[in-house]
Design a protein around this motif. Structure first.
Motif, PDB file in Angstrom:
ATOM      1  N   UNK A 353       0.838  -1.199   0.000  1.00  0.00           N
ATOM      2  CA  UNK A 353       0.000   0.000   0.000  1.00  0.00           C
ATOM      3  C   UNK A 353       0.876   1.253   0.000  1.00  0.00           C
ATOM      4  N   UNK A 354       1.921   1.241   0.809  1.00  0.00           N
ATOM      5  CA  UNK A 354       2.837   2.387   0.845  1.00  0.00           C
ATOM      6  C   UNK A 354       3.545   2.545  -0.496  1.00  0.00           C
ATOM      7  N   UNK A 355       3.997   1.436  -1.074  1.00  0.00           N
ATOM      8  CA  UNK A 355       4.702   1.495  -2.364  1.00  0.00           C
ATOM      9  C   UNK A 355       3.830   2.121  -3.452  1.00  0.00           C
ATOM     10  N   UNK A 356       2.555   1.786  -3.463  1.00  0.00           N
ATOM     11  CA  UNK A 356       1.644   2.308  -4.476  1.00  0.00           C
ATOM     12  C   UNK A 356       1.286   3.766  -4.230  1.00  0.00           C
ATOM     13  N   UNK A 357       1.537   4.248  -3.018  1.00  0.00           N
ATOM     14  CA  UNK A 357       1.206   5.623  -2.699  1.00  0.00           C
ATOM     15  C   UNK A 357      -0.253   5.863  -2.391  1.00  0.00           C
ATOM     16  N   UNK A 358      -1.042   4.783  -2.207  1.00  0.00           N
ATOM     17  CA  UNK A 358      -2.480   4.928  -1.975  1.00  0.00           C
ATOM     18  C   UNK A 358      -2.829   5.026  -0.498  1.00  0.00           C
ATOM     19  N   UNK A 359      -1.829   4.929   0.364  1.00  0.00           N
ATOM     20  CA  UNK A 359      -2.094   4.994   1.791  1.00  0.00           C
ATOM     21  C   UNK A 359      -0.823   4.842   2.576  1.00  0.00           C
ATOM     22  N   UNK A 360      -0.990   4.582   3.852  1.00  0.00           N
ATOM     23  CA  UNK A 360       0.161   4.436   4.744  1.00  0.00           C
ATOM     24  C   UNK A 360      -0.177   3.397   5.801  1.00  0.00           C
ATOM     25  N   UNK A 361       0.709   3.223   6.761  1.00  0.00           N
ATOM     26  CA  UNK A 361       0.480   2.240   7.817  1.00  0.00           C
ATOM     27  C   UNK A 361       1.105   2.734   9.111  1.00  0.00           C
ATOM     28  N   UNK A 362       0.620   2.195  10.197  1.00  0.00           N
ATOM     29  CA  UNK A 362       1.240   2.423  11.496  1.00  0.00           C
ATOM     30  C   UNK A 362       0.970   1.210  12.373  1.00  0.00           C
ATOM     31  N   UNK A 363       1.850   0.959  13.305  1.00  0.00           N
ATOM     32  CA  UNK A 363       1.706  -0.198  14.177  1.00  0.00           C
ATOM     33  C   UNK A 363       0.514  -0.008  15.109  1.00  0.00           C
TER      34      UNK A 363
END
Length: 417
Positions: A353-363
């Protein structure tokens, strides 16, 4: 053609194969589905004969297991359950499949089907629904609990990941698997993540733009795209109350932590705080009881289930656990997504998801009201995220993962007839 589908897992594992089975049945093939007992009603709605693997109580017991949702412990808990299905799966296939006119389609964890292939010579294709299940030295997937820095050399990350085989996966999975193989006169398996690939054909149920093909993937692997399958879930359309809620105001934030999660109380408490802090409406999806706060304001609606293809295009963003099917539905809707991974493939999907730039993540530990507010606000206002979402949505419109998978199954049978 007679097609026997074996799908082991939760909604995200079973529904894609149910969707493929339904389309194969529509094309005139005789399709039977074997899956955990709770999916019997969904198979009946799709008019597919059904064989229950385990009982309803077995399924409730494994989904309630606390260790299942811990990155380092989840594999052992999962394989304890999966191992109990090896023998009944094997005997069901042995009693029903005729090698001269049948094909078996087996999900990754349908280990009894792979045993039947080895012993009985069945024509079988493995279906991997997520890139994490395919090993690679050139682009190793992110394993749960092993979020290694991206700047480490890929071969080093792969070598470290192989340690998970030796320390976690093989000790949990191989003893019961090999005990049954010995019982029926088969040699032992030494590496599960190699053996679970059918030597005949492996279908990868995700597109090339999501997971780029790697030179060291199995030569028998074929990518067919995402098999979107939400219309085969618990309900096929939005409830009138959901329609009324969506019509009553601005697009809400959608929150889900997966269909089988029974330990999401903290996630939904934070979700409620986020809606208040951001001044946004929210819709919480949680089928399990006791997960969502009781005192929800009118601006926040809780529903057990809603088909994402109907819901997400009318939402502002999706905050979720990172299951590949959920990721795919958000891509199809073109909306930003924030992934808060729990276990299994969630960490690898977050990376993509981060690679595609469509979103992000968090723990999960970082997913606090203050940090979540800042990140969601950024996702909602960043033009690059909106552009990436539009590109992903256009790509999804061009694809038919279910149809491509069915074409591949028919070609596989023709090749082996």
């Amino acid at each position: 053609m007679r097609i026997f589908i074996v799908a082991v897992g939760s909604h995200g594992d079973v529904l894609p194969l149910l969707a493929i089975g339904s389309e194969l049945s529509r094309r005139g093939h005789a399709v039977t589905l074997a899956a955990p007992a709770p999916f019997a009603a969904m198979a009946a709605r799709a008019h597919l004969p059904f064989f229950a693997l385990g009982s309803e109580e077995d399924y409730r017991t494994i989904t309630a297991e606390p260790d299942l949702w811990r990155p380092w412990c989840g594999a052992a808990a999962m394989f304890r359950h999966v191992s109990s299905l090896i023998e009944p799966t094997y005997h069901w296939l042995a009693e029903n499949v005729r090698p001269d006119d049948s094909v078996v389609l087996a999900s990754t964890l349908s280990l009894g089907a792979r045993v039947a292939q080895d012993k009985l010579g069945l024509d079988l294709a493995t279906v991997h629904l997520m890139p994490m299940l395919v090993e690679s030295r050139t682009d190793p997937p992110t394993l749960p609990g092993l979020q290694l820095p991206e700047d480490l050399p890929p071969r080093l990350r792969h070598w470290i990941g192989r340690g998970a085989d030796r320390v976690i996966i093989n000790p949990a999975a191989l003893p019961p698997l090999n005990a049954f193989r010995t019982q029926i006169g088969l040699p032992p398996v030494h590496r599960l993540r190699h053996w679970w690939n059918s030597p005949q054909r492996v279908f990868l149920a995700f597109p090339e733009w999501y997971a780029t093909p790697q030179p060291d993937w199995p030569s028998q692997a074929l990518q067919v795209g995402f098999p979107l399958a939400d219309r085969f879930g618990d309900v096929v359309d939005l409830d009138p109350a959901v329609y009324a809620f969506l019509e009553a105001g601005a697009p809400p934030l959608a929150f889900t932590y997966g269909s089988a999660m029974t330990r999401s109380q903290g996630f939904f408490r934070t979700a409620l705080d986020l809606c208040v802090r951001l001044g946004r409406r929210g819709i919480f999806l949680a089928p399990q009881s006791g997960q969502v706060p009781d005192d929800l304001p009118p601006e926040v609606l809780h529903v057990p289930y809603a088909p994402f293809s109907r819901l997400l295009p009318r939402c502002a963003a999706l905050i979720h656990h990172g299951g590949v099917g959920t990721v795919a539905q958000a891509l199809a809707a073109g909306i930003p997504q924030l992934v808060v991974p729990v276990a299994f493939d969630h960490f690898d999907e977050a990376r993509r998801v981060r690679r595609l730039g469509v979103g992000s993540s968090m723990s999960g530990r970082s997913f606090t009201p203050a940090r979540g507010e800042r990140e969601i606000q950024r996702l909602l206002t960043d033009p690059s995220v909106a552009r990436a979402g539009s590109i992903a949505k256009a790509r999804m419109i061009e694809e038919d993962g279910v149809g491509a998978a069915c074409d591949a199954v028919e070609a596989f049978r023709a090749l082996n007839s």
